[in-house]
Design a protein around this motif. Structure first.
Motif, PDB file in Angstrom:
ATOM      1  N   UNK A  28       0.799  -1.229   0.000  1.00  0.00           N
ATOM      2  CA  UNK A  28       0.000   0.000   0.000  1.00  0.00           C
ATOM      3  C   UNK A  28       0.837   1.289   0.000  1.00  0.00           C
ATOM      4  N   UNK A  29       1.781   1.397   0.976  1.00  0.00           N
ATOM      5  CA  UNK A  29       2.593   2.613   1.049  1.00  0.00           C
ATOM      6  C   UNK A  29       3.448   2.764  -0.211  1.00  0.00           C
ATOM      7  N   UNK A  32       1.380   4.050  -3.031  1.00  0.00           N
ATOM      8  CA  UNK A  32       1.144   5.497  -2.948  1.00  0.00           C
ATOM      9  C   UNK A  32       2.382   6.264  -3.399  1.00  0.00           C
ATOM     10  N   UNK A  33       3.582   5.764  -3.020  1.00  0.00           N
ATOM     11  CA  UNK A  33       4.821   6.426  -3.442  1.00  0.00           C
ATOM     12  C   UNK A  33       4.950   6.401  -4.960  1.00  0.00           C
ATOM     13  N   UNK A  36       2.328   8.716  -6.535  1.00  0.00           N
ATOM     14  CA  UNK A  36       2.712  10.127  -6.364  1.00  0.00           C
ATOM     15  C   UNK A  36       3.839  10.473  -7.325  1.00  0.00           C
ATOM     16  N   UNK A  74       6.985   6.786   6.977  1.00  0.00           N
ATOM     17  CA  UNK A  74       6.953   6.735   5.518  1.00  0.00           C
ATOM     18  C   UNK A  74       8.259   7.352   4.990  1.00  0.00           C
ATOM     19  N   UNK A  75       8.842   6.812   3.921  1.00  0.00           N
ATOM     20  CA  UNK A  75      10.101   7.364   3.415  1.00  0.00           C
ATOM     21  C   UNK A  75       9.969   8.819   2.940  1.00  0.00           C
ATOM     22  N   UNK A  76      11.124   9.487   2.832  1.00  0.00           N
ATOM     23  CA  UNK A  76      11.106  10.855   2.313  1.00  0.00           C
ATOM     24  C   UNK A  76      11.055  10.819   0.793  1.00  0.00           C
ATOM     25  N   UNK A  77      11.484   9.711   0.214  1.00  0.00           N
ATOM     26  CA  UNK A  77      11.566   9.619  -1.238  1.00  0.00           C
ATOM     27  C   UNK A  77      12.978   9.936  -1.726  1.00  0.00           C
TER      28      UNK A  77
ATOM     29  N   UNK B  90      12.831  14.854   8.213  1.00  0.00           N
ATOM     30  CA  UNK B  90      12.919  14.635   6.769  1.00  0.00           C
ATOM     31  C   UNK B  90      12.202  13.374   6.260  1.00  0.00           C
ATOM     32  N   UNK B  91      11.633  12.566   7.156  1.00  0.00           N
ATOM     33  CA  UNK B  91      10.919  11.377   6.666  1.00  0.00           C
ATOM     34  C   UNK B  91       9.543  11.785   6.134  1.00  0.00           C
ATOM     35  N   UNK B  92       8.882  10.859   5.530  1.00  0.00           N
ATOM     36  CA  UNK B  92       7.453  10.871   5.135  1.00  0.00           C
ATOM     37  C   UNK B  92       7.059  11.704   3.915  1.00  0.00           C
ATOM     38  N   UNK B  93       7.974  12.511   3.341  1.00  0.00           N
ATOM     39  CA  UNK B  93       7.491  13.374   2.256  1.00  0.00           C
ATOM     40  C   UNK B  93       7.116  12.607   0.981  1.00  0.00           C
ATOM     41  N   UNK B  94       7.496  11.333   0.888  1.00  0.00           N
ATOM     42  CA  UNK B  94       7.149  10.582  -0.331  1.00  0.00           C
ATOM     43  C   UNK B  94       5.644  10.397  -0.490  1.00  0.00           C
TER      44      UNK B  94
END
Lengths: 362, 522
Positions: A28-29, A32-33, A36, A74-77, B90-94
């Protein structure tokens, strides 16, 4: 070569959850990544392994750690981006494409999000054809590809380059670093040539996942039962159908281990089945006889919808259907079974017999 | 004399029941649910007081299970303008806040979203420090454009300090508007918890209006009762709590029905079949409470991790329309005349054949003008009824947890649709007053106390930690007004954070007991 649409990503995520064989983390996460990322950077190109030149440089990408951390932090990307570029710089080579290492679970999606952002293609191949818990458990290990140099990055900006003497050492060292860095990190590893990819990889697995997802989504419209739709595509065998009557879980050495008991319904009335799992399903027994074991895929589905149920999602009273699907041939070799056979997971007494031989006609 | 008034707003009808201190049902009433919800509540209270000849002065407690908040979210009406603050950089922005939300809902709440530095790791370490100036900056950005704030910090169920710190700073800048903190609303799973928190922030005003309407209705009738709102786990929230966590009122209806069914039959295990005007909901009664669903629940198109009763809904209720075709063929539903049944069904002088008409023809109920069903072909009625029974039996079979037959409790206004010869049922109950089981469920609801704490298991044993948490939960329940003698631990959640090294565990315990009333003994 083709473009992946939003619908492809939705379908791949469902197929990947099935290939996750109960583990691999909820896609799921990751989905969404990926969604996005294509919204921001445009569609993703999927290329066939045959379109890769022998001396092209390919770097798979993945998430490592606890999926339960990923759903909260959740990761920053940026992490995977950093790992990827650090590895490219370290090796002084230009990367032709990325690919999944593990097509089952959340790791089916990580390379897609990265590829959209970098404008790089994704190769339609992986190193597992399903999900496995440790990073040396890839078909590339069979042909002697090294997992390192490998780069691990966290969202805080830390990154780490590993050089190890074996892929098992890579697993052990990287696992420790993952915990220190916060439990979920992004990794770039198994840098390899196009030649190695074509020799060691499991081909067309992304398309396969997409086909499974699509078959399930469209089964109703085609007047087909969801189960038959999956069976047809995966050459799977219906192993058992019943209600979960007990689940015993414990956490051992960082893995969620346990056993689920299922009481038969429909054609299995009066019979019972059990499932042993360690993140993924390992062994399925019917009336105490082994019917499917690793590395073949054991998947648990909702009886009605055919949608997969993860090991964490299983609960008392659910009506489920268990399927056994043949794994890739590479895993059924002597070297393959050494890496991921029943003995590696502590079942020294179970001999691996392919699901189609154990079950036959079902 | 001490009475309790329970009200449950359903999709078709608003039901009311009055019970005395010995839990005997004194009066009951139904009124069609009105579009504004509020009028229906007023009318049903008026009706129950009148028909039961209840002295309003004797009503000591009033409990409301309402769909105000659910409707507001589903219809995107009357929602607050929400500032969505996520602490995790800095986490979660994805994955940005409100990803996957329907566009119209996003527009309705204003789409003001920010991610700022902070949050924690799974083991309680900080990902980053809170940056006071950054938070002041975003507050200035939205000042005057929002009237509610949703604050969600990474791993706040483990450590909530950053949500608290952000609250202080934002309050200084934005003043006395509403604030919803995620650790008070949901558990691990950032996106789902954040969604639930934003939904909560968006219905604060709606809940305020519902409360005011409830107040007005009660005072117009002369009831000076202590008020409670029902929540989705079957326990009550005092008004100040309900105003802070209005989103918890969502789905209290099915819970009330199941609790009411348990009360009316004294059964603690079984299947509860709530037959409404348009649908029939089947739930599982487990130790006197509804069995919870474990899959992610969507509300108005938004994924959340609320604990909701596990329900199977089928499109068959009292008002379900039956269409006949040539050659004696027929279809059942899903179309329904809903609350218009009293005008449109054959037995009430209308011209539409409904499931209720079939039941009357089959002699299952004595309702309306039975003669109108004489025109109905007997064979057709019998086949249609058989089909209705099979539809329910199949649904019951899906929900059952074991192969053996189980007790089935039929409740709701449409309970007359089904006979007591149900396959898969060991016994079928249709208790007295079952048509208002949901309102009774609301009236008998318990009050609860909850505690959530992270324990370090290198300092204290797991058993000791659980015991401490339980004691604290019990004392919270007593504080909320529960009768000490009836308090039970209803939920224990123990999440070890030790799947990776570190020895912390988060314990969440909920205790619930009956309201202490003048009649209870201590």
């Amino acid at each position: 070569m083709r473009k992946l649409t939003r619908q492809s990503i939705e379908d791949i995520a469902v197929g990947a959850a099935i290939l996750g064989t109960g583990g691999g983390g909820d896609p799921y996460i990751g989905k969404l990544m990926a969604l996005s990322a294509i919204e921001e950077y445009g569609p993703i190109t999927l290329i066939d392994p045959e379109e890769i030149d022998d001396d092209d440089f390919i770097v798979p990408s993945a998430m490592m750690g606890a999926p339960t951390v990923l759903v909260e932090k959740v990761p920053s990307g940026e992490e995977i981006f950093k790992s990827f570029y650090a590895l490219s710089n370290y090796m002084g080579k230009k990367i032709r494409a990325t690919m999944p290492l593990e097509a089952g679970g959340v790791n089916s999606m990580v390379p897609l999000a990265l590829a959209a952002k970098l404008g790089l293609p994704v190769v339609d191949a992986d190193g597992m054809g399903r999900a496995f818990p440790e990073l040396q458990m890839v078909t590339f290990s069979i042909i002697g590809v090294s997992a390192t140099p490998m780069v691990i990055s966290d969202e805080k900006g830390n990154s780490l380059v590993l050089n190890t003497i074996s892929n098992k050492w890579t697993e052990d060292l990287a696992r420790g670093a993952t915990v220190t860095m916060g439990g979920a990190v992004m990794i770039a590893l198994y840098p390899m040539s196009g030649n190695q990819l074509k020799d060691g990889g499991i081909k067309n697995i992304v398309t396969y996942a997409e086909e499974i997802g699509k078959a399930l989504r469209t089964a109703k419209a085609r007047n087909q039962s969801p189960v038959n739709a999956i069976k047809e595509i995966t050459k799977g065998h219906l192993v058992f159908s019943g209600k979960i009557t007990d689940i015993d879980r414990k956490t051992v050495g960082g893995f969620a281990r346990g056993t689920a008991m299922i009481e038969g319904i429909d054609g299995w009335q009066g019979q019972s089945a059990s499932l042993d799992f360690q993140n993924e399903h390992l062994v399925c027994r019917v009336n105490e006889t082994v019917v499917v074991s690793v590395p073949d895929l054991i998947t648990v589905h909702d009886l009605e919808t055919g949608y997969p149920i993860t090991t964490e999602g299983m609960r008392y009273g659910q009506r489920v259907l268990i399927m056994g699907m043949p794994c890739n041939e590479k895993w059924r070799t002597e070297k393959g079974l050494e890496l991921v056979g029943p003995a590696y997971f502590g079942y020294g007494d179970i001999e691996f017999i392919p699901v189609e031989k154990r079950i036959g006609g079902n | 004399m001490s009475y309790r008034l329970g009200i449950d707003v359903g999709g078709t009808n608003t039901d009311a029941a009055v019970i005395d201190e010995h839990f005997r049902v004194i009066a009951k009433a139904k009124h069609p649910t009105t579009e504004d919800v509020t009028t229906g509540i007023y009318r049903v209270i008026e009706k129950v007081i009148k028909t039961g000849k209840v002295d309003p002065g004797h009503i000591e407690y009033a409990m409301l299970g309402t769909t105000h908040c659910t409707n507001a979210i589903v219809e995107r009406k009357y929602l607050n303008k929400v500032m969505v603050v996520r602490i995790g950089k800095p986490a979660t922005s994805a994955v940005k806040p409100l990803t996957g939300w329907p566009e119209d809902l996003k527009a309705a709440i204003g789409d003001h979203q920010y991610i700022v530095h902070g949050g924690h790791e799974f083991d309680g370490r900080r990902i980053a420090e809170i940056n006071v100036e950054e938070i002041r900056g975003i507050a200035k950005d939205v000042k005057g454009r929002v009237n509610s704030v949703a604050i969600t910090s990474v791993f706040s169920p483990v450590n909530n300090e950053h949500e608290q710190e952000a609250l202080e700073i934002l309050r200084e800048e934005l003043g006395d508007i509403s604030y919803s903190l995620s650790h008070e609303i949901g558990s691990i799973g950032l996106i789902e918890r954040e969604n639930a928190t934003v939904l909560n922030a968006s219905v604060v005003d709606v809940a305020g209006k519902a409360n005011k309407a409830f107040d007005d209705a009660l005072s117009r009738i002369g009831i000076k009762a202590k008020k409670y709102f029902g929540q989705n786990d079957g326990t009550l929230m005092a008004i100040d709590y309900a105003m802070k966590y209005p989103v918890l009122t969502i789905a209290c209806g099915p819970t009330n029905s199941i609790r009411g069914a348990c009360f009316l039959t004294d059964q603690k295990e079984g299947l509860v079949v709530d037959v409404g005007g348009t649908t029939t909901d089947i739930g599982i009664l487990n130790k006197g409470f509804p069995r919870q669903s474990t899959i992610a629940v969507e509300i108005g198109g938004v994924r959340t991790n609320f604990r909701m009763p596990d329900l199977l809904s089928i499109g068959l209720g009292g008002g379900t329309v039956i269409k006949t075709r040539n050659a004696g063929d027929f279809t059942i539903g899903p179309e329904s005349v809903g609350s218009k049944i009293t005008e449109k069904a054959l037995i009430f002088g209308g011209s539409i054949l409904t499931a209720t008409d079939v039941a009357v023809k089959m002699g299952l109920a004595d309702l309306g003008d039975k003669e109108t069903t004489d025109l109905l072909n007997e064979d057709l009625a019998s086949r249609a009824h058989k089909k209705m029974m099979t539809t329910l039996e199949e649904a019951i079979d899906k929900m059952k947890t074991e192969a053996a037959d189980m007790p089935v409790i039929l409740v709701g206004g449409g309970n007359i649709l089904f006979s007591d010869k149900l396959n898969g049922a060991s016994v079928v109950y249709k208790p007295k007053d079952c048509e208002v089981a949901n309102a009774i469920g609301a009236a008998i609801s318990q009050v609860s106390g909850e505690v959530e704490k992270v324990f370090n298991l290198s300092e204290i044993s797991r058993d000791e930690a659980l015991m401490q948490a339980k004691e604290k939960a019990v004392s919270e329940a007593i504080k909320a007004g529960a009768d000490e003698n009836t308090i039970e631990i209803v939920d224990v959640e123990d999440v070890p954070l030790a799947y990776l090294p570190g020895n912390a565990t988060r314990v969440k315990v909920k205790a619930a007991g009956n309201l202490l009333t003048a009649g209870s003994t201590r």
